[in-house]
Design a protein around this motif. Structure first.
Motif, PDB file in Angstrom:
ATOM      1  N   ASP A 255      43.646  34.122  27.779  1.00  0.00           N
ATOM      2  CA  ASP A 255      44.043  35.268  26.958  1.00  0.00           C
ATOM      3  C   ASP A 255      45.256  34.751  26.535  1.00  0.00           C
ATOM      4  O   ASP A 255      46.541  35.025  27.071  1.00  0.00           O
ATOM      5  N   VAL A 256      45.514  34.415  25.223  1.00  0.00           N
ATOM      6  CA  VAL A 256      46.753  34.188  24.561  1.00  0.00           C
ATOM      7  C   VAL A 256      47.228  35.344  23.482  1.00  0.00           C
ATOM      8  O   VAL A 256      46.444  35.493  22.709  1.00  0.00           O
ATOM      9  N   VAL A 257      48.546  35.879  23.532  1.00  0.00           N
ATOM     10  CA  VAL A 257      48.744  36.972  22.756  1.00  0.00           C
ATOM     11  C   VAL A 257      50.266  36.817  22.278  1.00  0.00           C
ATOM     12  O   VAL A 257      51.108  36.483  23.206  1.00  0.00           O
ATOM     13  N   GLY A 258      50.351  36.417  20.913  1.00  0.00           N
ATOM     14  CA  GLY A 258      51.684  36.015  20.190  1.00  0.00           C
ATOM     15  C   GLY A 258      52.390  34.846  21.159  1.00  0.00           C
ATOM     16  O   GLY A 258      53.619  34.783  20.976  1.00  0.00           O
ATOM     17  N   GLY A 259      51.421  33.797  21.314  1.00  0.00           N
ATOM     18  CA  GLY A 259      52.089  32.603  21.685  1.00  0.00           C
ATOM     19  C   GLY A 259      52.578  32.686  23.272  1.00  0.00           C
ATOM     20  O   GLY A 259      53.006  31.619  23.814  1.00  0.00           O
ATOM     21  N   HIS A 260      52.083  33.700  23.874  1.00  0.00           N
ATOM     22  CA  HIS A 260      52.316  33.660  25.402  1.00  0.00           C
ATOM     23  C   HIS A 260      50.990  34.021  26.089  1.00  0.00           C
ATOM     24  O   HIS A 260      50.002  34.758  25.502  1.00  0.00           O
ATOM     25  N   VAL A 261      50.780  33.391  27.382  1.00  0.00           N
ATOM     26  CA  VAL A 261      49.618  33.460  27.957  1.00  0.00           C
ATOM     27  C   VAL A 261      49.732  34.845  28.761  1.00  0.00           C
ATOM     28  O   VAL A 261      50.729  35.159  29.278  1.00  0.00           O
ATOM     29  N   ARG A 262      48.540  35.848  28.757  1.00  0.00           N
ATOM     30  CA  ARG A 262      48.369  36.846  29.465  1.00  0.00           C
ATOM     31  C   ARG A 262      47.395  36.948  30.658  1.00  0.00           C
ATOM     32  O   ARG A 262      47.338  37.963  31.396  1.00  0.00           O
ATOM     33  N   GLY A 263      46.440  35.889  30.573  1.00  0.00           N
ATOM     34  CA  GLY A 263      45.348  35.932  31.552  1.00  0.00           C
ATOM     35  C   GLY A 263      44.389  35.052  31.368  1.00  0.00           C
ATOM     36  O   GLY A 263      44.400  34.202  30.539  1.00  0.00           O
ATOM     37  N   VAL A 264      43.376  34.886  32.228  1.00  0.00           N
ATOM     38  CA  VAL A 264      42.302  34.192  32.032  1.00  0.00           C
ATOM     39  C   VAL A 264      40.895  34.926  32.123  1.00  0.00           C
ATOM     40  O   VAL A 264      40.924  35.981  32.847  1.00  0.00           O
ATOM     41  N   HIS A 265      40.037  34.483  31.432  1.00  0.00           N
ATOM     42  CA  HIS A 265      38.503  34.972  31.382  1.00  0.00           C
ATOM     43  C   HIS A 265      37.773  33.860  32.168  1.00  0.00           C
ATOM     44  O   HIS A 265      37.736  32.848  31.430  1.00  0.00           O
ATOM     45  N   THR A 266      36.938  34.535  33.202  1.00  0.00           N
ATOM     46  CA  THR A 266      35.955  33.485  33.829  1.00  0.00           C
ATOM     47  C   THR A 266      34.689  33.612  33.114  1.00  0.00           C
ATOM     48  O   THR A 266      34.402  34.623  32.513  1.00  0.00           O
ATOM     49  N   ALA A 267      33.818  32.804  33.604  1.00  0.00           N
ATOM     50  CA  ALA A 267      32.535  32.630  32.936  1.00  0.00           C
ATOM     51  C   ALA A 267      31.454  33.989  33.429  1.00  0.00           C
ATOM     52  O   ALA A 267      30.526  34.390  32.718  1.00  0.00           O
ATOM     53  N   ASP A 280      44.768  21.791  35.472  1.00  0.00           N
ATOM     54  CA  ASP A 280      44.185  20.692  35.842  1.00  0.00           C
ATOM     55  C   ASP A 280      42.844  19.986  35.268  1.00  0.00           C
ATOM     56  O   ASP A 280      41.581  20.005  35.791  1.00  0.00           O
ATOM     57  N   VAL A 281      43.028  20.073  33.908  1.00  0.00           N
ATOM     58  CA  VAL A 281      41.595  19.768  33.169  1.00  0.00           C
ATOM     59  C   VAL A 281      42.105  18.701  32.217  1.00  0.00           C
ATOM     60  O   VAL A 281      43.443  18.296  31.643  1.00  0.00           O
ATOM     61  N   ALA A 282      40.972  18.186  31.487  1.00  0.00           N
ATOM     62  CA  ALA A 282      41.224  17.187  30.195  1.00  0.00           C
ATOM     63  C   ALA A 282      42.036  17.869  29.505  1.00  0.00           C
ATOM     64  O   ALA A 282      41.703  18.861  28.826  1.00  0.00           O
ATOM     65  N   ALA A 283      42.822  17.031  28.534  1.00  0.00           N
ATOM     66  CA  ALA A 283      43.569  17.626  27.445  1.00  0.00           C
ATOM     67  C   ALA A 283      43.016  18.074  26.470  1.00  0.00           C
ATOM     68  O   ALA A 283      43.112  19.193  25.985  1.00  0.00           O
ATOM     69  N   PRO A 284      41.930  17.637  25.847  1.00  0.00           N
ATOM     70  CA  PRO A 284      41.080  18.186  24.955  1.00  0.00           C
ATOM     71  C   PRO A 284      40.284  19.383  25.171  1.00  0.00           C
ATOM     72  O   PRO A 284      40.387  20.468  24.457  1.00  0.00           O
ATOM     73  N   PHE A 285      40.007  19.494  26.288  1.00  0.00           N
ATOM     74  CA  PHE A 285      39.373  20.821  26.782  1.00  0.00           C
ATOM     75  C   PHE A 285      40.432  21.888  26.939  1.00  0.00           C
ATOM     76  O   PHE A 285      40.135  23.189  26.501  1.00  0.00           O
ATOM     77  N   LEU A 286      41.526  21.577  27.371  1.00  0.00           N
ATOM     78  CA  LEU A 286      42.753  22.803  27.347  1.00  0.00           C
ATOM     79  C   LEU A 286      43.055  23.287  25.969  1.00  0.00           C
ATOM     80  O   LEU A 286      43.043  24.304  25.658  1.00  0.00           O
ATOM     81  N   PHE A 287      43.086  22.468  25.181  1.00  0.00           N
ATOM     82  CA  PHE A 287      43.637  22.906  23.727  1.00  0.00           C
ATOM     83  C   PHE A 287      42.598  23.084  23.006  1.00  0.00           C
ATOM     84  O   PHE A 287      42.573  24.306  22.281  1.00  0.00           O
ATOM     85  N   ASP A 288      41.342  22.650  22.934  1.00  0.00           N
ATOM     86  CA  ASP A 288      40.279  22.904  22.008  1.00  0.00           C
ATOM     87  C   ASP A 288      39.557  24.350  22.526  1.00  0.00           C
ATOM     88  O   ASP A 288      39.071  25.050  21.798  1.00  0.00           O
ATOM     89  N   SER A 289      39.234  24.179  23.888  1.00  0.00           N
ATOM     90  CA  SER A 289      38.361  25.253  24.603  1.00  0.00           C
ATOM     91  C   SER A 289      39.198  26.208  25.089  1.00  0.00           C
ATOM     92  O   SER A 289      38.719  27.535  24.844  1.00  0.00           O
ATOM     93  N   LEU A 290      39.909  26.088  26.067  1.00  0.00           N
ATOM     94  CA  LEU A 290      40.662  27.079  26.680  1.00  0.00           C
ATOM     95  C   LEU A 290      41.728  27.906  25.982  1.00  0.00           C
ATOM     96  O   LEU A 290      41.771  29.051  26.030  1.00  0.00           O
ATOM     97  N   ILE A 291      42.459  27.130  25.302  1.00  0.00           N
ATOM     98  CA  ILE A 291      43.542  27.926  24.334  1.00  0.00           C
ATOM     99  C   ILE A 291      43.082  28.207  22.958  1.00  0.00           C
ATOM    100  O   ILE A 291      43.028  29.610  22.477  1.00  0.00           O
ATOM    101  N   GLY A 292      42.426  27.165  22.397  1.00  0.00           N
ATOM    102  CA  GLY A 292      41.826  27.626  20.972  1.00  0.00           C
ATOM    103  C   GLY A 292      42.644  27.225  19.629  1.00  0.00           C
ATOM    104  O   GLY A 292      43.841  27.266  19.943  1.00  0.00           O
TER     105      GLY A 292
END
Length: 524
Positions: A255-267, A280-292
C-alpha cells in the motif's frame, strides 16, 4: 507493526533479527510452507540420506561479519569440514587440490609447475593482511567509506592500485600472470564459475580470488545435519529477539500513498499497517508487482527492463551406495570437486552458454556431502550432488533434460569409473523446477542476478546508489538482487535493516531528503 519483512530467506531473517534486536515489532511473511528460501535440506530423496536441495557449502557464511555477529552457534549451528576443501580434476585425471593447510595446497600446485606454490602462499599472505577491512568493505552499503579508507590505509596507494588492476582482470589473465602451471589458474577460474563469470569476463579475477582465498583460510564448511541447520539457527535467533515468522502468507502488493509505504496486502485479504517494508524478493518482483509502475520513476522502470539474470542452473542429487571412486585420489578427500574442463574447456563451456547452446561437455561443480559431514548418510555411502549452468532462451523439454543428465553423469563416470552403478536414488532439478520451488530463482538463476561488473556495486540492481533504499519511502530491497549480491552471507538483509534503523533515527528525515534529491538526479 513497526516493520514487515517480505520473504523468509536468510537475508529476510537476518534483517528481521537486527530490527527485533533494536526493539522493533517485526513480522516476516513467507509464501512457502517453510522458511529459508534456497537453504533447505531433508530426507525425501532417500530416508537414509540428507539432501541439500539448493545451496550446500558456505565459505561466505563462515567469513561473514554479519552472520558471525549473530552468534548463531548459540542457536544450534555447528560447522563440519571435509578433509580437503576443493579439488579441480582435469580431463587427464591430474588434480589441483586446495586444503586448509596452505603448505599442502602449495605442494599440489608445485606438481604443476615449480614455484606456483610460493605464488599461492603470497596470495594467501596478502589476503590475510587485508581480509578484515576487505570483507567489511564488501558487506557494507555502497560506498563503503569507513571500511574503504581502512583498506586503503592498510595497503597504501601503490599496492591498492596494483590490487585494483588485478581484481578487474579476467580470471584467465590473472592466472597467467600469477602462475606458470595449470593448477593455480584453475583453482581461481573454477571458483569464479560458481557465479556466471567466464574466464574472459572483466573482474572475474576478483570473485575467483575471493572464493579461493576464503576456501584456503576458512574452508568450504557445511552445517552439521544439513543446510537447514542455518535456517533453524536463524529462526531460533529471531524468536529469541521477539520476532515472528508467518508461513503460507504470500504478500500480493504494498500500500503506497504519496510515495510512502503505509502497509501490505496479503493474498488472503489481510491488511497489515506499517511504515517499513524490507523485501527479500527478486528486484523485478518488488518493483513490478509489489510496488507497481504507477509509484516508480519511468527511468527506473526502463532500467529494470535491462536487469540481467545469472545463467540458469540444473542440479542433480544422488544417494550413492559407495563413495565416488575417483581415479584422482586427492578428489576423494575434497568436499567440493570441479571437473569436466581445463581452462580452454571452461572458455568453450562459457561460449556455449553465451550462444545459447546446451554444452556437450559441461563443467560441473560437485558436492560430496558425507565426505564433508559424516552425519549425512550411512558409513561407506555418499550423499552427493552436482550442478551445471545451462543457457537461457532454451526450452528444456523432458527429453533435453534427460539427455543433459546423461552428459553430466558421463563426465563423472569418465573420471570415476563405477560411479553410475552406485546410484541408489536420483533427483533432477531443471531451471523450471528451481523456480517452482523458490520464486526468487527466476529461470533457475541462483545468484539473484548476474555477477558481471555491469550489474554490481552502484549498478545493482539498476544504475543508482548501490543501496537498499528504493524511491518509495520506507521500502528496502533486502535480497541478493541488492549489493553485494548472491551467496549466503546476510549482507543485503543487514544493509536493509540498518538503512531502516537509520531512517527512523533523529537524522532520518534529513537522510531521506538527501536520498530523494539523489534519486531525482538519477531517475529524472
Amino acid at each position: 507493526m513497526d516493520a514487515v519483512v517480505v520473504g523468509a530467506g536468510h537475508n529476510g531473517l537476518v534483517a528481521a533479527i537486527l530490527l527485533a534486536d533494536a526493539g522493533w515489532d517485526v513480522v516476516v511473511l513467507e509464501e512457502q510452507p517453510r522458511p529459508g528460501g534456497a537453504i533447505f535440506s531433508d530426507r525425501t530423496l532417500h530416508p537414509d540420506y540428507v539432501t541439500d536441495w539448493f545451496s550446500a557449502f558456505y565459505p561466505l557464511g563462515a567469513a561473514s561479519p554479519v552472520l558471525s555477529a549473530l552468534d548463531l552457534d548459540r542457536c544450534g549451528l555447528r560447522w563440519s569440514h571435509a578433509p580437503a576443501v576443493l579439488a579441480h580434476v582435469l580431463p587427464d585425471d591430474r588434480c589441483a587440490l586446495m586444503s586448509r593447510d596452505v603448505l599442502a595446497t602449495a605442494a599440489s600446485l608445485d606438481n604443476f609447475a615449480a614455484g606456483d606454490g610460493a605464488a599461492w602462499i603470497g596470495l594467501v599472505e596478502q589476503f590475510e593482511r587485508i581480509r578484515e577491512p576487505f570483507l567489511n568493505a564488501l558487506f557494507t552499503p555502497f560506498p563503503p567509506v569507513r571500511a574503504g579508507l581502512t583498506l586503503a590505509r592498510g595497503m597504501g596507494v601503490a599496492d591498492l592500485l596494483r590490487f585494483a588492476r588485478f581484481a578487474l582482470q579476467p580470471v584467465r589473465r590473472a592466472g597467467e600472470e600469477l602462475f606458470n602451471g595449470e593448477g593455480g589458474p584453475l583453482l581461481l577460474a573454477g571458483n569464479a564459475l560458481h557465479t556466471d563469470l567466464p574466464p574472459e569476463a572483466s573482474a572475474g579475477a576478483a570473485y575467483g580470488w575471493l572464493l579461493a582465498m576464503l576456501g584456503q583460510t576458512v574452508g568450504f564448511p557445511v552445517p552439521v545435519g544439513g543446510s537447514s541447520g542455518i535456517v533453524d539457527a536463524l529462526i531460533n535467533r529471531l524468536k529469541a529477539a521477539g520476532g515472528e515468522v508467518r508461513l503460507n502468507t504470500p504478500v500480493r502488493r504494498l500500500d503506497v500513498v504519496g510515495g510512502h509505504v503505509r502497509g501490505v496486502h496479503t493474498a488472503d485479504g489481510e491488511y497489515i499497517a506499517t511504515r517499513t517494508v524490507l523485501a527479500d524478493v527478486a528486484a523485478p518482483f518488488l518493483f513490478d508487482s509489489l510496488i507497481g509502475a504507477e509509484h516508480l520513476p519511468a527511468r527506473l522502470l526502463a532500467d529494470l527492463r535491462h536487469f540481467q539474470w545469472d545463467s540458469p542452473t540444473m542440479k542433480i542429487d544422488w544417494a550413492l551406495s559407495a563413495p565416488i571412486p575417483w581415479a584422482a585420489e586427492d578428489a576423494r578427500r575434497a568436499g567440493t570437486v570441479h571437473l569436466g574442463a581445463d581452462m580452454n574447456g571452461l572458455t568453450r563451456y562459457a561460449s556455449d552458454l553465451a550462444t545459447r547452446t546446451v554444452p556437450r561437455n559441461p563443467f560441473l561443480l560437485l558436492g560430496q556431502m558425507t565426505t564433508s559431514d559424516p552425519s549425512r548418510s550411512p558409513a561407506g555411502t555418499e550423499s552427493a550432488w552436482a550442478y551445471t549452468h545451462v543457457p537461457d532462451g532454451v526450452e528444456y523439454t523432458p527429453a533435453l533434460i534427460a539427455d543433459h543428465v546423461e552428459r553430466v553423469e558421463a563426465v563423472i563416470e569418465a573420471r570415476a569409473p563405477g560411479f553410475i552403478s552406485s546410484v541408489a536414488a536420483r533427483n533432477v532439478q531443471s531451471p523450471a523446477d528451481l523456480q517452482a520451488a523458490d520464486r526468487n530463482l527466476v529461470g533457475g538463476a541462483v545468484g539473484g542476478g548476474t555477477a558481471n561488473i555491469h550489474q554490481q556495486l552502484f549498478f545493482r540492481p539498476v544504475p543508482g546508489l548501490g543501496r537498499p533504499e528504493t524511491p518509495v519511502d520506507g521500502v528496502y530491497l533486502a535480497s541478493s538482487a541488492a549489493h553485494p549480491g548472491g551467496g549466503v552471507h546476510g549482507a543485503p538483509g543487514a544493509n536493509a535493516a540498518r538503512a531502516a534503523l537509520r531512517r527512523a533515527g533523529l537524522a532520518g528525515r534529513a537522510w531521506r531528503r538527501a536520498l530523494d534529491s539523489a534519486y531525482g538526479r538519477i531517475y529524472r
